[in-house]
Design an enzyme around this catalytic site. Structure first.
Site, PDB file in Angstrom:
ATOM      1  CB  THR A 137      10.616  25.260 -12.360  1.00 46.79           C
ATOM      2  OG1 THR A 137      11.829  25.925 -12.778  1.00 46.79           O
ATOM      3  CG2 THR A 137       9.517  26.313 -12.211  1.00 46.79           C
ATOM      4  CG  ASP A 177      25.220  29.979  -2.506  1.00 46.69           C
ATOM      5  OD1 ASP A 177      25.301  30.677  -3.531  1.00 46.69           O
ATOM      6  OD2 ASP A 177      24.152  29.759  -1.906  1.00 46.69           O
ATOM      7  NE  ARG A 219      18.840  23.370  -9.002  1.00 43.77           N
ATOM      8  CZ  ARG A 219      18.951  22.334  -8.197  1.00 43.77           C
ATOM      9  NH1 ARG A 219      19.032  21.113  -8.698  1.00 43.77           N
ATOM     10  NH2 ARG A 219      19.011  22.480  -6.893  1.00 43.77           N
TER      11      ARG A 219
END
Ligand code: PRP
Ligand code: URA
Length: 213
Positions: free
Chosen positions: A107, A206, A103
């Site tokens: 945006t 993460d 992603r």
């Protein structure tokens, strides 16, 4: 779209530990894996089977086995990879296709950087794995890939979803007329101004694999 929020104390317990910011990566990976196996049980409730006879030590018994074509499991890289083993535990004979998506954090649009899927998915039951359904951009793009190859039976398995993302998938799937099932461990309150699920669990990739810059 049929949305199933897993309502089980073990799911809630494991999800609570996943959410905890102090949970380390090894524990996070293990819990994500365990959670997926619990969700997979629900997600595969309508997996296609065919009847088969087996010989027990005592007599013949009627049973079932997974029908052909075999189901296809599609983890969305990177974070969906942390869900693959948990799903394969229940569906060991499923084939696996891959979609790599990231992603754009400005945006919030999903960018596809890798794709390895069978050309023809007609008649295949597809199970898409992605821990987070936030804006829905990544999952919507993944579903479009599958539909473009003929898939018409798609189940998404996510750990957490935001109402905004669920609404987007619902809207887009209605437009193309493909029913999608969604199985989630939790449906959260909303997205924040950065497109993160609130309260959520942070950045799933993460937390599974460390920060990737
Ligand atoms: C995360 C997550 C989903 C996506 C959800 O992936 O694993 O794929 O964001 O957000 P969306 O619903 O708004 O599209 P990310 O892009 O961070 O990539 P990663 O899995 O490599 O960490
Ligand atoms: N991606 C994540 O990993 N977490 C979120 O909350 C939203 C998108």
């Amino acid at each position: 779209m049929h949305v199933h929020v897993a309502d089980h104390p073990l799911v809630s317990h494991k999800l609570t530990v996943l959410r905890d910011a102090s949970t380390d990566s090894p524990t996070f990976r293990r819990l994500a894996d365990e959670l997926v196996t619990l969700l997979a049980y629900e997600a595969t409730r309508d997996v296609r089977v065919e009847t088969v006879a087996v010989m027990t030590p005592v007599a013949e018994a009627q049973g079932v086995r997974l029908a052909d074509p075999r189901p296809l499991v599609v983890p969305i890289l990177r974070a969906g990879l942390g869900m693959l083993e948990g799903m394969q535990r229940l569906l060991p004979t499923a084939e696996v296709g891959f979609l790599g998506m990231v992603r754009n954090e400005e945006t919030l649009e999903a960018d596809t950087y890798a794709e390895r899927l069978p050309d023809d998915l007609s008649g295949r039951q597809c199970y898409v794995l992605d821990p987070m359904l936030a804006t829905g951009g990544s999952l919507a793009a993944a579903i479009h890939f599958l539909v473009d190859r003929g898939a018409d039976h798609i189940t998404a398995v996510c750990l957490l979803a935001a109402p905004e993302g669920v609404a987007r998938i619902e809207r887009e799937m209605q437009e193309i007329g493909v029913p999608v099932n969604l199985v989630v461990a939790g449906l959260d309150e909303r997205l924040d101004e950065n497109g993160y699920i609130v309260p959520g669990l942070g950045d799933a990739g993460d937390r599974l694999y460390g920060v990737a810059d």
